[in-house]
Every structure is written in structure tokens, then in C-alpha cells.
Design a protein around this motif. Structure first.
Motif, PDB file in Angstrom:
ATOM      1  N   ILE A 232       1.385   8.934  -5.579  1.00 16.18           N
ATOM      2  CA  ILE A 232       0.874   7.381  -5.975  1.00 16.18           C
ATOM      3  C   ILE A 232       1.857   7.094  -7.061  1.00 16.18           C
ATOM      4  CG2 ILE A 232      -0.916   5.816  -6.491  1.00 16.18           C
ATOM      5  CD1 ILE A 232      -1.242   7.441  -3.754  1.00 16.18           C
TER       6      ILE A 232
ATOM      7  N   THR B 103       0.826  -1.409   0.134  1.00 19.50           N
ATOM      8  CA  THR B 103      -0.179  -0.068  -0.098  1.00 19.50           C
ATOM      9  C   THR B 103       0.768   1.267   0.065  1.00 19.50           C
ATOM     10  OG1 THR B 103      -1.593  -1.338   1.266  1.00 19.50           O
ATOM     11  CG2 THR B 103      -1.931   1.228   1.408  1.00 19.50           C
TER      12      THR B 103
ATOM     13  N   SER C  13      -3.000   2.320  -3.104  1.00 24.63           N
ATOM     14  CA  SER C  13      -3.525   3.522  -2.228  1.00 24.63           C
ATOM     15  C   SER C  13      -4.023   4.606  -3.453  1.00 24.63           C
ATOM     16  CB  SER C  13      -2.086   4.383  -1.902  1.00 24.63           C
ATOM     17  OG  SER C  13      -1.481   3.742  -0.966  1.00 24.63           O
ATOM     18  N   LYS C  14      -5.164   5.175  -2.872  1.00 23.08           N
ATOM     19  CA  LYS C  14      -5.957   6.249  -3.631  1.00 23.08           C
ATOM     20  C   LYS C  14      -5.311   7.676  -3.206  1.00 23.08           C
ATOM     21  CE  LYS C  14      -9.857   6.603  -0.843  1.00 23.08           C
ATOM     22  NZ  LYS C  14     -11.545   6.339  -0.828  1.00 23.08           N
ATOM     23  N   SER C  15      -4.749   7.955  -2.170  1.00 19.17           N
ATOM     24  CA  SER C  15      -4.137   9.207  -1.820  1.00 19.17           C
ATOM     25  C   SER C  15      -3.108   9.016  -0.634  1.00 19.17           C
ATOM     26  CB  SER C  15      -5.286  10.080  -1.214  1.00 19.17           C
ATOM     27  OG  SER C  15      -5.858   9.757  -0.065  1.00 19.17           O
TER      28      SER C  15
ATOM     29  N   GLY D 191       0.337   2.024  -8.028  1.00 22.93           N
ATOM     30  CA  GLY D 191      -0.619   2.066  -6.891  1.00 22.93           C
ATOM     31  C   GLY D 191      -0.022   2.308  -5.538  1.00 22.93           C
TER      32      GLY D 191
ATOM     33  N   SER E 265      -6.434   3.710   1.280  1.00 22.66           N
ATOM     34  CA  SER E 265      -6.311   2.661   0.589  1.00 22.66           C
ATOM     35  C   SER E 265      -7.620   2.532  -0.306  1.00 22.66           C
ATOM     36  CB  SER E 265      -5.704   1.818   1.073  1.00 22.66           C
ATOM     37  OG  SER E 265      -6.678   1.019   1.984  1.00 22.66           O
ATOM     38  N   GLU E 266      -7.606   1.773  -1.420  1.00 19.89           N
ATOM     39  CA  GLU E 266      -8.750   1.478  -1.881  1.00 19.89           C
ATOM     40  C   GLU E 266      -9.085  -0.109  -1.741  1.00 19.89           C
ATOM     41  OE1 GLU E 266      -8.919   3.904  -5.910  1.00 19.89           O
ATOM     42  OE2 GLU E 266      -7.279   2.389  -6.002  1.00 19.89           O
TER      43      GLU E 266
END
Length: 269
Positions: free
Chosen positions: A187, A171, A251-253, A191, A245-246
Motif C-alpha cells: 500500500i 484504489t 486500499s486496506k490490503s 493509500g 478497499s476501505e
């Protein structure tokens, strides 16, 4: 999951401030986990059992360290009994404690590994040789829901190389040790959240957290290189990153968090 990682705690004022803010931020930011690097929290050098207990008491879930882990000898017996205080995974065979752990939280399982780079650092096993071990034990979607690697090291190139070697497989990869926050939080292509150095939590009116006069004299007068350094006691800044995390664990941010002192950023949204 939403996780806060707090960079190297330097000295008493910084740790007291961090402990106060952990209680506040866990609720305010709806955090699922908090990870803290504590290797400089005891007078700037090492960590003690009571300091670890205090951080766990206020809500820290995992504590990471680095090259100063053994500066306080009493930590040796403590780390052998506590799987949430980590030392670098690539320290030589037979070193007490763990370099990697998995903690089962309400939001899911979080895996944390602590590794130390080789360039300009004390002698350790090759850090890149530990990547297969990390990936086998902290496998996303199988063993953990969120995985973070604390890379404790000096050279930015080595940290970046490790970040890219782990991209898409963990992550987050976050750097510690230099006590200087970098602006390259991002990112990566596949990802994984990455930052070269989160920065210290301490007094930034200093030289990496130490009294400016003491530290400067070491450079001006090399014969005094072994003179004792003292922690700078000005107003501390807490430096960290917030990683979300998604589903699937990537990770999303990633966002920097700096509160207090000279570096404060007040936007916590």
C-alpha cells in the motif's frame, strides 16, 4: 470491496484453469469483482470473442489486454460492441474499443482503466498524459467506489512512477506484461495498492510462458529471431492479487494469489 485481478493468461491450459478457478474463488473468497488480463489467452498471442465470452460466463467482470490485443483480427468487431473488454487507453486516436470502463455491480461501481507504458513498447501516446482523463472519469466517492488501473509495460521504473503519480487517487495500480511476478506488493503512502507485475497465469517451466527450446534458440541463434514461439504446455500457475478497499475507495490490503504449478501459495485467508 474485495477484488481479484488475474495476470496475463497464456494459452489454452492456463485459460481453462483460470476459468475453473474463477468459479471456485468467487464464492470461496467472497469476491465482489474479478478482472482478468486476457491478451495472451489465444495460443499465447491475442484473444478471440469466444474466449472473452467464456470468461464473462464464468464470472469475470472486466477483461484487460495490452500490446497483443489485435493479434486476432476478429476481436476488432467484438471490442467495438463490448464495454467490458478493454484495450490500452493511450493507443492512437481512432483505435477501436475503450480503454476505460465503469461497471455497476451489487457491491458498488468499479472503474477499470487499461494503459500501456512507452519505454520498450510499441508506439502509443504519452501514458502520463492520460492521468487527468483517468482521474476525471474514475473519481473515487463520486463516479466509482473502487478503481483499478492495469499498467501494461516493460520498465519497472515507469510502472513505479505511474503508481506514485496515481497514489491516493485510485484504489489500485497493478502491472502486467513481463510475465514475472514481483514481490513489491504494497500500500503506497497515500493509500493506493500497488504491484509492479502480477505475473502471468501459465506454465512457469518455460520462458515467459513459451516453450523453452523455441525461446532459447532465439537468443542462441539470432538469425532465427522470427521463428515461431509455441506456448509451453506444462501445468499452469494462476497468478493474481486480491485487493480490499476501505470506505472511501482507497486500499486496506493487497495480497498475492498463486495457485497450481510451481508457485502455489495455499494461504488464501
Amino acid at each position: 470491496m474485495k477484488v481479484l485481478f488475474i495476470g496475463d493468461i497464456v494459452g489454452r491450459r492456463a485459460r481453462n484453469y483460470a476459468q475453473e478457478k474463477i468459479i471456485e474463488l468467487k464464492t470461496k473468497l467472497k469476491l465482489d469483482a474479478i478482472i482478468v488480463n486476457v491478451e495472451n489467452s489465444a495460443g499465447g498471442f491475442g484473444v478471440t470473442p469466444s474466449i472473452c465470452d467464456d470468461f464473462f460466463r464464468v464470472g469475470a467482470d472486466v477483461l484487460t489486454t495490452g500490446n497483443h490485443i489485435w493479434d486476432k483480427r476478429e476481436i476488432i468487431s467484438y471490442i467495438t460492441k463490448n464495454d467490458r473488454l478493454l484495450r490500452p487507453l493511450n493507443m492512437i486516436e481512432g483505435t477501436p474499443g475503450l480503454g476505460m470502463t465503469i461497471v455497476d455491480l451489487d457491491a458498488g461501481k468499479i472503474g477499470v482503466a487499461n494503459i500501456m507504458t512507452n519505454l520498450f513498447m510499441q508506439k502509443t501516446d504519452n501514458v502520463f498524459d492520460k492521468i487527468p482523463d483517468i482521474l476525471e472519469n474514475l473519481k473515487l466517492k463520486k463516479n466509482v467506489d473502487f478503481s483499478l488501473i492495469d499498467i501494461h509495460g516493460e520498465a519497472s521504473s515507469e510502472k513505479m512512477a505511474l503508481g506514485n503519480a496515481l497514489d491516493g487517487k485510485v484504489t489500485a495500480v497493478v502491472g502486467t506484461h513481463t510475465h514475472v511476478p514481483t514481490a513489491d506488493y504494497q500500500i503506497l503512502e497515500n493509500g493506493t495498492a500497488y504491484i509492479t507485475d502480477v505475473g502471468m497465469s501459465g506454465d512457469y517451466n518455460s520462458i515467459i510462458g513459451m516453450n523453452k527450446k523455441d525461446a532459447l534458440n532465439r537468443f542462441l541463434f539470432p538469425q532465427n529471431k522470427k521463428s515461431r514461439l509455441e506456448v509451453s504446455n506444462g501445468e499452469p500457475t494462476l497468478c493474481g492479487v486480491i485487493i480490499e478497499s476501505e470506505i472511501g475507495g482507497l486500499s486496506k490490503s493487497i495480497k498475492p494469489l498463486r495457485i497450481g504449478g510451481k508457485l502455489e501459495q495455499t494461504n488464501l485467508e
